[in-house]
Design a protein around this motif. Sequence first.
Motif, PDB file in Angstrom:
ATOM      1  N   PRO A   1       0.885  -1.504  -0.238  1.00 29.76           N
ATOM      2  CA  PRO A   1       0.056  -0.112   0.513  1.00 29.76           C
ATOM      3  C   PRO A   1       0.738   1.271   0.126  1.00 29.76           C
ATOM      4  CG  PRO A   1       0.207  -0.720   2.223  1.00 29.76           C
ATOM      5  CD  PRO A   1       1.148  -1.666   1.053  1.00 29.76           C
TER       6      PRO A   1
ATOM      7  N   ARG B   1      -3.427   6.466   2.085  1.00 29.12           N
ATOM      8  CA  ARG B   1      -4.215   5.292   2.484  1.00 29.12           C
ATOM      9  C   ARG B   1      -5.729   6.188   2.700  1.00 29.12           C
ATOM     10  NH1 ARG B   1      -2.673   0.076   5.203  1.00 29.12           N
ATOM     11  NH2 ARG B   1      -4.226  -0.925   4.864  1.00 29.12           N
TER      12      ARG B   1
ATOM     13  N   ILE C   1      -8.681   4.829   4.166  1.00 25.01           N
ATOM     14  CA  ILE C   1      -8.755   2.918   4.561  1.00 25.01           C
ATOM     15  C   ILE C   1     -10.702   3.218   4.735  1.00 25.01           C
ATOM     16  CG2 ILE C   1      -9.275   1.629   6.130  1.00 25.01           C
ATOM     17  CD1 ILE C   1      -6.487   1.882   4.570  1.00 25.01           C
TER      18      ILE C   1
ATOM     19  N   SER D   1     -12.168  -2.381   6.439  1.00 21.90           N
ATOM     20  CA  SER D   1     -11.387  -2.955   7.759  1.00 21.90           C
ATOM     21  C   SER D   1     -11.704  -4.605   7.413  1.00 21.90           C
ATOM     22  CB  SER D   1     -11.012  -2.510   9.012  1.00 21.90           C
ATOM     23  OG  SER D   1     -10.948  -0.982   8.217  1.00 21.90           O
TER      24      SER D   1
ATOM     25  N   LEU E   1      -5.106  -3.094  -0.925  1.00 19.26           N
ATOM     26  CA  LEU E   1      -4.336  -2.698  -0.039  1.00 19.26           C
ATOM     27  C   LEU E   1      -4.998  -0.720   0.321  1.00 19.26           C
ATOM     28  CD1 LEU E   1      -1.866  -5.542   0.887  1.00 19.26           C
ATOM     29  CD2 LEU E   1      -3.834  -4.949   1.435  1.00 19.26           C
ATOM     30  N   ASN E   2      -5.034  -0.392  -1.193  1.00 22.84           N
ATOM     31  CA  ASN E   2      -4.682   1.114  -0.660  1.00 22.84           C
ATOM     32  C   ASN E   2      -6.087   1.742   0.082  1.00 22.84           C
ATOM     33  OD1 ASN E   2      -1.991   2.125  -1.412  1.00 22.84           O
ATOM     34  ND2 ASN E   2      -2.788   1.770  -3.458  1.00 22.84           N
TER      35      ASN E   2
ATOM     36  N   THR F   1      -8.520  -0.840   1.278  1.00 23.82           N
ATOM     37  CA  THR F   1      -8.545  -1.834   2.027  1.00 23.82           C
ATOM     38  C   THR F   1      -7.446  -2.435   3.215  1.00 23.82           C
ATOM     39  OG1 THR F   1     -10.835  -2.747   0.986  1.00 23.82           O
ATOM     40  CG2 THR F   1      -9.569  -4.029   2.374  1.00 23.82           C
ATOM     41  N   GLU F   2      -8.325  -2.321   4.350  1.00 19.16           N
ATOM     42  CA  GLU F   2      -6.475  -2.995   5.365  1.00 19.16           C
ATOM     43  C   GLU F   2      -7.408  -4.144   6.044  1.00 19.16           C
ATOM     44  OE1 GLU F   2      -6.439  -0.096   9.052  1.00 19.16           O
ATOM     45  OE2 GLU F   2      -8.679  -0.553   9.904  1.00 19.16           O
TER      46      GLU F   2
ATOM     47  N   VAL G   1      -0.189  -6.517   5.961  1.00 17.89           N
ATOM     48  CA  VAL G   1      -1.452  -6.346   7.159  1.00 17.89           C
ATOM     49  C   VAL G   1      -1.059  -5.851   8.730  1.00 17.89           C
ATOM     50  CG1 VAL G   1      -2.087  -8.143   5.805  1.00 17.89           C
ATOM     51  CG2 VAL G   1      -0.314  -8.171   7.659  1.00 17.89           C
ATOM     52  N   ARG G   2      -2.037  -5.455   9.260  1.00 20.64           N
ATOM     53  CA  ARG G   2      -1.657  -4.862  10.361  1.00 20.64           C
ATOM     54  C   ARG G   2      -1.632  -6.348  11.492  1.00 20.64           C
ATOM     55  NH1 ARG G   2      -5.339  -0.192  12.160  1.00 20.64           N
ATOM     56  NH2 ARG G   2      -4.406   0.045  13.745  1.00 20.64           N
TER      57      ARG G   2
END
Length: 172
Positions: A63, A67, A69, A72, A97-98, A100-101, A124-125
Amino acid sequence: MKTWLKTNLPFPIKLALKRLLRGISAFRKPDAHTWTIEQPVLSTHGTLDWQQVTAVANAATLPTGTRAIKTSIVIPVFNKAEFTFQCLRYLLQKIDLNATEVILVDNASTDKTAELIDRFSALVRVIRNETNLGFVDACNLGAAEARGKYLVFLNNDTVVQPGWLESLIETI
């Protein structure tokens, strides 16, 4: 079966299914889209192929720094590293991914899940729990950290299909 589905499914799910299946009828048109559901490829001995893990992680588009978001996706995980890998593999192919997290909540896995998640840490987080808090508390932890307007909860054995997220957002 059709009557049961009409009477027992919640309205949002019925609407999503209707939109998803809009182009499909008993008499297929030649230009109608044909859905192909890909079977996940799991190893026969239940271990990860680390070369494949590295290849998938390296092939994903990182990403950008700025971003916006919109969605999520929260995925609670406990062990089953191979399922988690397959979920991430298909998910990273099907989302932007820009916009959506992805938030993985590791419930103190004791297998190779932590090592797997580390390979995807740029994409990913990750929230790591010291003990297994269970599915609901893991979902709540992920939701509390989410920045998107929309929340999607997935199990780590989910294999997403093309257009799945867009259909959900369109329905909402």
